[in-house]
Design a protein around this motif. Structure first.
Motif, PDB file in Angstrom:
ATOM      1  N   ILE A 143      42.316  40.733  77.478  1.00 47.64           N
ATOM      2  CA  ILE A 143      41.883  40.954  76.029  1.00 47.64           C
ATOM      3  C   ILE A 143      42.228  39.971  75.044  1.00 47.64           C
ATOM      4  CG2 ILE A 143      41.620  42.584  74.108  1.00 47.64           C
ATOM      5  CD1 ILE A 143      42.303  45.042  76.208  1.00 47.64           C
ATOM      6  N   THR A 144      41.260  39.611  74.297  1.00 49.28           N
ATOM      7  CA  THR A 144      41.217  38.206  73.742  1.00 49.28           C
ATOM      8  C   THR A 144      42.671  38.066  72.850  1.00 49.28           C
ATOM      9  OG1 THR A 144      38.812  37.977  73.562  1.00 49.28           O
ATOM     10  CG2 THR A 144      40.235  36.583  71.922  1.00 49.28           C
ATOM     11  N   ALA A 145      43.033  38.984  71.824  1.00 49.57           N
ATOM     12  CA  ALA A 145      44.262  38.959  71.163  1.00 49.57           C
ATOM     13  C   ALA A 145      45.438  38.752  71.972  1.00 49.57           C
ATOM     14  CB  ALA A 145      44.162  40.053  69.983  1.00 49.57           C
ATOM     15  N   VAL A 193      36.951  40.987  67.966  1.00 50.13           N
ATOM     16  CA  VAL A 193      38.233  39.826  67.787  1.00 50.13           C
ATOM     17  C   VAL A 193      37.861  39.299  66.238  1.00 50.13           C
ATOM     18  CG1 VAL A 193      38.619  37.715  68.654  1.00 50.13           C
ATOM     19  CG2 VAL A 193      37.535  39.359  70.207  1.00 50.13           C
ATOM     20  N   THR A 194      38.987  39.324  65.427  1.00 43.33           N
ATOM     21  CA  THR A 194      38.784  39.024  64.166  1.00 43.33           C
ATOM     22  C   THR A 194      38.997  37.477  64.109  1.00 43.33           C
ATOM     23  OG1 THR A 194      41.478  38.890  64.153  1.00 43.33           O
ATOM     24  CG2 THR A 194      40.122  41.039  63.542  1.00 43.33           C
ATOM     25  N   LEU A 195      38.463  36.940  63.007  1.00 41.44           N
ATOM     26  CA  LEU A 195      38.282  35.453  62.744  1.00 41.44           C
ATOM     27  C   LEU A 195      39.396  34.815  62.960  1.00 41.44           C
ATOM     28  CD1 LEU A 195      36.479  33.081  61.790  1.00 41.44           C
ATOM     29  CD2 LEU A 195      37.429  33.655  59.191  1.00 41.44           C
ATOM     30  N   PRO A 196      40.673  34.818  62.547  1.00 38.97           N
ATOM     31  CA  PRO A 196      41.851  34.422  63.209  1.00 38.97           C
ATOM     32  C   PRO A 196      42.100  34.023  64.644  1.00 38.97           C
ATOM     33  CG  PRO A 196      42.345  35.796  61.389  1.00 38.97           C
ATOM     34  CD  PRO A 196      41.194  36.228  61.539  1.00 38.97           C
ATOM     35  N   PHE A 197      41.769  35.237  65.256  1.00 44.68           N
ATOM     36  CA  PHE A 197      41.683  35.000  66.712  1.00 44.68           C
ATOM     37  C   PHE A 197      40.648  34.433  67.439  1.00 44.68           C
ATOM     38  CE2 PHE A 197      44.999  38.532  66.435  1.00 44.68           C
ATOM     39  CZ  PHE A 197      45.953  38.066  67.177  1.00 44.68           C
ATOM     40  N   ARG A 198      39.465  34.439  66.719  1.00 47.78           N
ATOM     41  CA  ARG A 198      38.445  33.432  67.321  1.00 47.78           C
ATOM     42  C   ARG A 198      38.747  32.043  67.225  1.00 47.78           C
ATOM     43  NH1 ARG A 198      33.069  36.456  64.353  1.00 47.78           N
ATOM     44  NH2 ARG A 198      33.439  38.324  65.279  1.00 47.78           N
ATOM     45  N   ILE A 199      39.429  31.525  66.080  1.00 48.89           N
ATOM     46  CA  ILE A 199      40.007  30.322  65.859  1.00 48.89           C
ATOM     47  C   ILE A 199      41.010  30.063  67.005  1.00 48.89           C
ATOM     48  CG2 ILE A 199      40.931  28.699  64.304  1.00 48.89           C
ATOM     49  CD1 ILE A 199      39.827  30.251  61.956  1.00 48.89           C
ATOM     50  N   LEU A 200      42.190  30.968  66.906  1.00 49.96           N
ATOM     51  CA  LEU A 200      43.149  30.649  67.816  1.00 49.96           C
ATOM     52  C   LEU A 200      42.696  30.617  69.289  1.00 49.96           C
ATOM     53  CD1 LEU A 200      45.868  32.786  66.361  1.00 49.96           C
ATOM     54  CD2 LEU A 200      45.706  30.458  66.700  1.00 49.96           C
ATOM     55  N   ARG A 212      39.749  29.353  70.288  1.00 53.54           N
ATOM     56  CA  ARG A 212      39.265  28.021  70.613  1.00 53.54           C
ATOM     57  C   ARG A 212      40.621  27.077  70.803  1.00 53.54           C
ATOM     58  NH1 ARG A 212      34.118  26.492  68.393  1.00 53.54           N
ATOM     59  NH2 ARG A 212      32.958  28.139  67.565  1.00 53.54           N
ATOM     60  N   LEU A 213      41.544  27.204  70.075  1.00 48.53           N
ATOM     61  CA  LEU A 213      42.624  26.293  70.329  1.00 48.53           C
ATOM     62  C   LEU A 213      43.554  26.442  71.399  1.00 48.53           C
ATOM     63  CD1 LEU A 213      43.704  26.443  66.497  1.00 48.53           C
ATOM     64  CD2 LEU A 213      42.306  24.700  67.729  1.00 48.53           C
ATOM     65  N   THR A 214      43.710  27.529  71.872  1.00 49.87           N
ATOM     66  CA  THR A 214      44.574  28.194  73.087  1.00 49.87           C
ATOM     67  C   THR A 214      44.130  28.249  74.433  1.00 49.87           C
ATOM     68  OG1 THR A 214      44.538  30.431  72.686  1.00 49.87           O
ATOM     69  CG2 THR A 214      46.251  29.233  71.299  1.00 49.87           C
ATOM     70  N   TYR A 215      42.826  28.665  74.577  1.00 45.73           N
ATOM     71  CA  TYR A 215      42.224  28.966  75.755  1.00 45.73           C
ATOM     72  C   TYR A 215      42.312  27.609  76.736  1.00 45.73           C
ATOM     73  CZ  TYR A 215      40.799  33.814  75.392  1.00 45.73           C
ATOM     74  OH  TYR A 215      40.728  35.284  75.392  1.00 45.73           O
ATOM     75  N   LEU A 259      29.268  30.149  77.230  1.00 41.12           N
ATOM     76  CA  LEU A 259      29.529  30.218  75.784  1.00 41.12           C
ATOM     77  C   LEU A 259      30.885  30.026  75.837  1.00 41.12           C
ATOM     78  CD1 LEU A 259      29.151  30.673  72.962  1.00 41.12           C
ATOM     79  CD2 LEU A 259      29.103  32.985  73.213  1.00 41.12           C
ATOM     80  N   THR A 260      31.841  30.528  76.665  1.00 43.40           N
ATOM     81  CA  THR A 260      33.204  30.264  76.594  1.00 43.40           C
ATOM     82  C   THR A 260      33.688  28.842  76.847  1.00 43.40           C
ATOM     83  OG1 THR A 260      33.887  32.640  77.495  1.00 43.40           O
ATOM     84  CG2 THR A 260      35.510  30.977  77.664  1.00 43.40           C
ATOM     85  N   VAL A 261      32.953  28.136  77.691  1.00 43.70           N
ATOM     86  CA  VAL A 261      33.234  26.764  78.038  1.00 43.70           C
ATOM     87  C   VAL A 261      32.877  25.831  76.664  1.00 43.70           C
ATOM     88  CG1 VAL A 261      32.486  24.698  79.207  1.00 43.70           C
ATOM     89  CG2 VAL A 261      32.693  26.660  80.526  1.00 43.70           C
ATOM     90  N   ALA A 262      31.612  26.410  76.189  1.00 45.72           N
ATOM     91  CA  ALA A 262      31.397  25.602  74.970  1.00 45.72           C
ATOM     92  C   ALA A 262      32.343  25.861  73.749  1.00 45.72           C
ATOM     93  CB  ALA A 262      29.939  25.920  74.371  1.00 45.72           C
ATOM     94  N   LEU A 263      32.709  26.952  73.531  1.00 43.45           N
ATOM     95  CA  LEU A 263      33.680  27.360  72.633  1.00 43.45           C
ATOM     96  C   LEU A 263      35.148  26.782  72.806  1.00 43.45           C
ATOM     97  CD1 LEU A 263      32.721  31.363  71.826  1.00 43.45           C
ATOM     98  CD2 LEU A 263      32.323  29.295  70.397  1.00 43.45           C
ATOM     99  N   THR A 264      35.519  26.620  74.072  1.00 36.81           N
ATOM    100  CA  THR A 264      36.932  26.526  74.348  1.00 36.81           C
ATOM    101  C   THR A 264      37.269  25.335  75.167  1.00 36.81           C
ATOM    102  OG1 THR A 264      37.249  27.742  76.284  1.00 36.81           O
ATOM    103  CG2 THR A 264      37.551  29.048  74.050  1.00 36.81           C
TER     104      THR A 264
END
Length: 202
Positions: A87-89, A119-126, A128-131, A147-152
Motif C-alpha cells: 500500500i502506497t502510504a 493516495v493523497t497529494l503529499p504521498f503522490r509526491i513522495l 515519485r521521490l522515494t520509489y 505508468l509507475t515507471v513513468a512516474l517514479t
C-alpha cells in the motif's frame, strides 16, 4: 489486520513463506488491536506499532514522523534480509524508515496509480521521490507498470494477485454474477456494469 484484499495477500504470502522454512515477521500500524480477520500462521512474528493516523495536517505529519521512527526501530530489532511493503502510504514511510540500514525493500501497489483516489497529494509526491529507492515495485498489470515507471523511474515487476484453492461445495449452482469491493473508482464496478449491460443487452 482487517479483511481487505491487500491484507489477504499479505497473510497468504506470510503463511506460505513460513511453510517453506522462512522466518517471517509482520509489522502493522494503524489497527487498534493485534487481532486478524484472516488466519495467520502461529510462527509468524507479530509487531504492532500502534500509531493512529492523523485527522488534520499537523496530526498527520506528526503521525508519519512517529511511524517512521517506530518502524525504523522495529526494523533494527527484527533485522530482516528483505522487507516487503504493501500500500502506497506505507510503502513511502517504509522506504524512509529503511534509509541507511542496508536492507532491501520491495514495495507493492495493489491499485492502478491512475485511479487510486485513496493516495493523497503529499504521498503522490513522495511516491515519485522515494520509489526509486526500492529494490523493486510490484504491480499487477502492464498498464500499471508502464505508468509507475513513468512516474517514479523505479524497477517494476508485474505479479498478479495470488490464487488460492477454494473448497468444492456439493450444492446446486445458480447463474449469479457477484462483485465484492468498496464503492471506489479503482474497483471498477462501473466497468463491470457496462460490460454486463453489453453482454445481456439490458
Amino acid at each position: 489486520m482487517g479483511g481487505g484484499g491487500s491484507e489477504r495477500q499479505i497473510v497468504i504470502l506470510a503463511n506460505q513463506l513460513v511453510l517453506r522454512g522462512r522466518a517471517v515477521a509482520l509489522i502493522t500500524n494503524n489497527e487498534t488491536s493485534m487481532n486478524n480477520d484472516y488466519e495467520l500462521h502461529p510462527s509468524v512474528g507479530r509487531h504492532h506499532l500502534g500509531i493512529l493516523p492523523g485527522h488534520n495536517l499537523f496530526s498527520t505529519l506528526k503521525s508519519c514522523i512517529l511511524t517512521v521512527r517506530a518502524l525504523r526501530k522495529t526494523i533494527r530489532y527484527v533485522q530482516p534480509k528483505v522487507i516487503l511493503s504493501f500500500i502506497t502510504a506505507t510503502n513511502v514511510l517504509t522506504l524512509l524508515a529503511a534509509l541507511g540500514l542496508g536492507v532491501r525493500v520491495i514495495v507493492s501497489d495493489r491499485s492502478h496509480p491512475a485511479v487510486d483516489e485513496s493516495v493523497t497529494l503529499p504521498f503522490r509526491i513522495l511516491r515519485r521521490l522515494t520509489y526509486c529507492l526500492s529494490s523493486a515495485v510490484v504491480v499487477q498489470t502492464h498498464s500499471a507498470a508502464k505508468l509507475t515507471v513513468a512516474l517514479t523511474g523505479a524497477r517494476v515487476v508485474i505479479i498478479p494477485n495470488i490464487l488460492r484453492e477454494l473448497p468444492k461445495l456439493n450444492v446446486a449452482r445458480e447463474q449469479l454474477l457477484l462483485a465484492v469491493g468498496r464503492l471506489a473508482r479503482e474497483k471498477g464496478h462501473d466497468v463491470l456494469l457496462n460490460a454486463f449491460s453489453i453482454v445481456t443487452g439490458k
